[in-house]
Design an enzyme around this catalytic site. Structure first.
Site, PDB file in Angstrom:
ATOM      1  N   HIS A  66     -14.837  11.350   5.800  1.00 30.59           N
ATOM      2  CA  HIS A  66     -13.390  10.918   5.750  1.00 30.59           C
ATOM      3  C   HIS A  66     -13.193  10.029   6.953  1.00 30.59           C
ATOM      4  O   HIS A  66     -12.639   9.099   6.760  1.00 30.59           O
ATOM      5  CB  HIS A  66     -12.679  12.341   5.888  1.00 30.59           C
ATOM      6  CG  HIS A  66     -10.952  12.032   5.673  1.00 30.59           C
ATOM      7  ND1 HIS A  66     -10.411  12.140   6.626  1.00 30.59           N
ATOM      8  CD2 HIS A  66     -10.388  11.688   4.552  1.00 30.59           C
ATOM      9  CE1 HIS A  66      -8.978  11.779   6.304  1.00 30.59           C
ATOM     10  NE2 HIS A  66      -9.228  11.428   4.809  1.00 30.59           N
ATOM     11  N   ASP A 112      -8.902  10.688   0.815  1.00 29.01           N
ATOM     12  CA  ASP A 112      -8.112  11.892   0.944  1.00 29.01           C
ATOM     13  C   ASP A 112      -8.640  12.884   0.039  1.00 29.01           C
ATOM     14  O   ASP A 112      -9.176  13.984   0.162  1.00 29.01           O
ATOM     15  CB  ASP A 112      -6.834  11.782   1.100  1.00 29.01           C
ATOM     16  CG  ASP A 112      -6.146  10.925   2.475  1.00 29.01           C
ATOM     17  OD1 ASP A 112      -7.040  10.990   3.198  1.00 29.01           O
ATOM     18  OD2 ASP A 112      -5.111  10.926   2.474  1.00 29.01           O
TER      19      ASP A 112
END
EC number: 3.1.1.4
Length: 137
Positions: A66, A112
């Protein structure tokens, strides 16, 4: 129990001003009901602000990926991932991003979405919360 049951249904989430609020909602949707999204901050070497070293486990790797995804969004696409809002839907135990492909909104949503689903599929090891990063990372 009521919270767990409500998460199993579909939920439409309107765009918000801060992406981090949207990411938090995605995490809440995918993680086990007995956990809160706050338990995923200060976890391992990468979950939370910053990061260094080698991820300590699969969950920490989710955060590492991420972080890199946000980095690519900033460098390659000139996006601001922490404030970029996007359109998405939480439904049937998955997350759907609606913005057009290639837009900052879609790129950040995909970052996300991938991380939240990864969190939901990774084991949470309590001993990796608040680890000594100077020693283990």
């Amino acid at each position: 129990l009521a919270v767990c049951v409500s998460l199993l249904g579909a939920a439409n989430i309107p765009p918000q001003h801060l992406n981090l609020c949207q990411f938090k909602e995605m995490i809440r949707y995918t993680i086990p009901c007995e956990k809160t999204w706050l338990e995923y901050t200060h976890y391992g070497c990468y979950c939370g602000y910053g990061g260094s070293g080698t991820p300590v486990d699969a969950l920490d790797r989710c955060c590492y990926v991420h972080d890199n995804c946000y980095g690519d969004a900033e460098k390659k696409h000139k996006c601001n991932p922490k404030t970029q809002s996007y359109s998405y839907k939480l439904t049937k135990r998955t997350i759907i991003c609606y913005d057009a492909a290639g837009t900052c909104a879609r790129i950040v949503c995909d970052c996300d979405r991938t991380a939240a689903l990864c969190f939901g599929n990774s084991e949470y090891i309590g001993a990796h919360k608040n680890i000594d990063t100077a020693r283990y990372c």
